[in-house]
Design a protein around this motif. Sequence first.
Motif, PDB file in Angstrom:
ATOM      1  N   LEU A  34      34.693  29.243  -5.898  1.00  0.00           N
ATOM      2  CA  LEU A  34      36.095  29.255  -5.353  1.00  0.00           C
ATOM      3  C   LEU A  34      36.819  28.473  -6.195  1.00  0.00           C
ATOM      4  N   ARG A  35      36.542  27.906  -7.288  1.00  0.00           N
ATOM      5  CA  ARG A  35      37.531  27.168  -7.896  1.00  0.00           C
ATOM      6  C   ARG A  35      38.891  27.379  -8.313  1.00  0.00           C
ATOM      7  N   ASP A  36      38.681  28.652  -8.911  1.00  0.00           N
ATOM      8  CA  ASP A  36      40.011  29.398  -9.290  1.00  0.00           C
ATOM      9  C   ASP A  36      41.014  29.527  -8.293  1.00  0.00           C
ATOM     10  N   GLN A  37      40.356  30.143  -7.282  1.00  0.00           N
ATOM     11  CA  GLN A  37      41.309  30.389  -5.963  1.00  0.00           C
ATOM     12  C   GLN A  37      42.083  29.346  -5.490  1.00  0.00           C
ATOM     13  N   GLY A  38      41.285  28.390  -5.655  1.00  0.00           N
ATOM     14  CA  GLY A  38      41.891  26.979  -4.898  1.00  0.00           C
ATOM     15  C   GLY A  38      42.978  26.559  -5.929  1.00  0.00           C
ATOM     16  N   ILE A  39      42.694  26.608  -6.990  1.00  0.00           N
ATOM     17  CA  ILE A  39      43.863  26.319  -8.144  1.00  0.00           C
ATOM     18  C   ILE A  39      45.032  26.997  -7.931  1.00  0.00           C
ATOM     19  N   ALA A  40      44.969  28.449  -7.664  1.00  0.00           N
ATOM     20  CA  ALA A  40      45.759  29.415  -7.614  1.00  0.00           C
ATOM     21  C   ALA A  40      46.752  29.040  -6.351  1.00  0.00           C
ATOM     22  N   TYR A  41      45.926  28.743  -5.274  1.00  0.00           N
ATOM     23  CA  TYR A  41      46.761  28.376  -4.130  1.00  0.00           C
ATOM     24  C   TYR A  41      47.624  27.193  -4.154  1.00  0.00           C
ATOM     25  N   ALA A  42      46.878  26.155  -5.062  1.00  0.00           N
ATOM     26  CA  ALA A  42      47.591  24.731  -5.162  1.00  0.00           C
ATOM     27  C   ALA A  42      48.976  25.229  -5.926  1.00  0.00           C
ATOM     28  N   GLU A  43      49.015  26.060  -6.957  1.00  0.00           N
ATOM     29  CA  GLU A  43      50.089  26.413  -8.028  1.00  0.00           C
ATOM     30  C   GLU A  43      51.181  27.249  -7.206  1.00  0.00           C
ATOM     31  N   ARG A  44      50.742  27.972  -6.134  1.00  0.00           N
ATOM     32  CA  ARG A  44      51.601  28.735  -5.367  1.00  0.00           C
ATOM     33  C   ARG A  44      52.496  27.661  -4.465  1.00  0.00           C
ATOM     34  N   LEU A  45      51.724  26.731  -3.917  1.00  0.00           N
ATOM     35  CA  LEU A  45      52.461  25.667  -3.096  1.00  0.00           C
ATOM     36  C   LEU A  45      53.413  24.915  -4.128  1.00  0.00           C
ATOM     37  N   LYS A  46      52.870  24.551  -5.233  1.00  0.00           N
ATOM     38  CA  LYS A  46      53.974  23.864  -6.013  1.00  0.00           C
ATOM     39  C   LYS A  46      55.328  24.771  -6.349  1.00  0.00           C
ATOM     40  N   GLU A  47      54.938  25.904  -6.547  1.00  0.00           N
ATOM     41  CA  GLU A  47      56.120  26.926  -6.796  1.00  0.00           C
ATOM     42  C   GLU A  47      57.064  26.949  -5.523  1.00  0.00           C
ATOM     43  N   ALA A  48      56.364  26.912  -4.428  1.00  0.00           N
ATOM     44  CA  ALA A  48      57.370  27.024  -3.280  1.00  0.00           C
ATOM     45  C   ALA A  48      57.830  25.675  -2.835  1.00  0.00           C
ATOM     46  N   GLY A  49      57.776  24.728  -3.654  1.00  0.00           N
ATOM     47  CA  GLY A  49      58.399  23.394  -3.403  1.00  0.00           C
ATOM     48  C   GLY A  49      57.706  22.444  -2.540  1.00  0.00           C
ATOM     49  N   VAL A  50      56.235  22.888  -2.484  1.00  0.00           N
ATOM     50  CA  VAL A  50      55.634  22.028  -1.297  1.00  0.00           C
ATOM     51  C   VAL A  50      54.867  20.937  -2.280  1.00  0.00           C
ATOM     52  N   LYS A  51      55.028  19.660  -1.624  1.00  0.00           N
ATOM     53  CA  LYS A  51      54.359  18.489  -2.311  1.00  0.00           C
ATOM     54  C   LYS A  51      52.898  18.673  -2.321  1.00  0.00           C
ATOM     55  N   VAL A  52      52.341  18.519  -3.766  1.00  0.00           N
ATOM     56  CA  VAL A  52      50.773  18.809  -3.581  1.00  0.00           C
ATOM     57  C   VAL A  52      50.151  17.811  -4.587  1.00  0.00           C
ATOM     58  N   THR A  53      48.807  17.141  -3.924  1.00  0.00           N
ATOM     59  CA  THR A  53      48.222  16.452  -4.614  1.00  0.00           C
ATOM     60  C   THR A  53      46.903  17.271  -5.026  1.00  0.00           C
ATOM     61  N   TYR A  54      46.685  17.300  -6.361  1.00  0.00           N
ATOM     62  CA  TYR A  54      45.596  18.320  -6.612  1.00  0.00           C
ATOM     63  C   TYR A  54      44.499  17.493  -7.392  1.00  0.00           C
ATOM     64  N   ARG A  55      43.296  17.647  -7.213  1.00  0.00           N
ATOM     65  CA  ARG A  55      42.218  16.948  -7.923  1.00  0.00           C
ATOM     66  C   ARG A  55      41.066  18.209  -8.076  1.00  0.00           C
ATOM     67  N   CYS A  56      40.630  18.118  -9.306  1.00  0.00           N
ATOM     68  CA  CYS A  56      39.144  18.860  -9.755  1.00  0.00           C
ATOM     69  C   CYS A  56      38.197  18.051 -10.193  1.00  0.00           C
ATOM     70  N   TYR A  57      37.048  18.059  -9.177  1.00  0.00           N
ATOM     71  CA  TYR A  57      36.116  17.204  -9.503  1.00  0.00           C
ATOM     72  C   TYR A  57      34.970  17.884 -10.558  1.00  0.00           C
TER      73      TYR A  57
END
Length: 341
Positions: free
Chosen positions: A284-307
């Motif tokens: 599921l890693r890459d679809q989580g990354i994709a959602y974080a990027e979509r949120l950022k593109e929409a102007g949503v504040k995002v804290t993203y971490r990948c362990y």
Amino acid sequence: MNVQKLIVRTLLKLPDGLLLAMAGGKPLQIDGRTLDVRTQFLAAQGAKAPSLTTLDPVAGRAATAQGLALLDGDRHPNVDVVEMTVPGAEDPLDARLYTPKNAAGPLPGLVFFHFGGCVIGDLDTCDTFCTMLSHIADCVVLSVAYRLAPEHKFPAAADDALAAFRYACANNAALGMTHRIGVGGDSAGGYLSAFVAQETLRADEETPAVQLLIYPVTDMEWQGGSWTSCENVYPLTREVMEWFIAHYLRAPDDARDVRASPLKAGDLEGVAQAIVITSGFDVLRDQGIAYAERLKEAGVKVTYRCYDRLAHAFTAMTGAVPAARRACEEIARDLHSALRG
């Protein structure tokens, strides 16, 4: 502590080199990442057990619960836990309320949904993690056991998640919460949280203060990337994920519904600020990354971490994998900041 759990904990205290030798002798590397050696050892042991896909859902729930009980840590002692029920979309749902001991007045809240593909899991699945969130983030956590498939197929879990969040908002004072209430979960719980954040905005209702999305499912039609490179990684293989989806959805077309695949939503502007967490060894890693990027593109504040060195479901490994515990503590600190931001 039972004997089996004691054996597992003792083994996992062995030196890295010895654990690696017992797990095949060679570090597992995928996409430029190297898996945590204790997780690799657990994966080698897990490979000896029957695949979840060979079991019926009821048996799968029991087997998973037994396995997770060996890996999870102990509840944080400074958190009070109360069993309760909350209204679901149709019937009452079992729930647990976690409150820091000696809380002075109401605190920010979090409505939490456990992992398990909307097929397995219960309130015990993330019990320890919920106590960590409550203590470190200094918040009240309401963990809700939504209905599971295949007995209750899509959109039952999503409907229950929305009902639970609405209940918390309407009864915040009784729950010891302020009006600042977030929503969160891991894997399936992350998907449900993303849905609640979207749906409340679409309905012009009170929206979450934050959405905590830990290795979330965001697109049930996702292909490529980590879906392929991590397809055989413990504990969530692609085959197991497909098994979950097949049990949860009524028909393949349901995967195109934004209530099943939040990434397919056309407009994410105005959705709640997000903490998005992924693990390096996860289909599921890459679809989580994709959602974080979509949120950022929409102007949503995002804290993203990948362990990068951890695998799926590390929130339930806090008693066995030190790196998982450290990650969970860091996530809880991020939640603390977001709930008071």
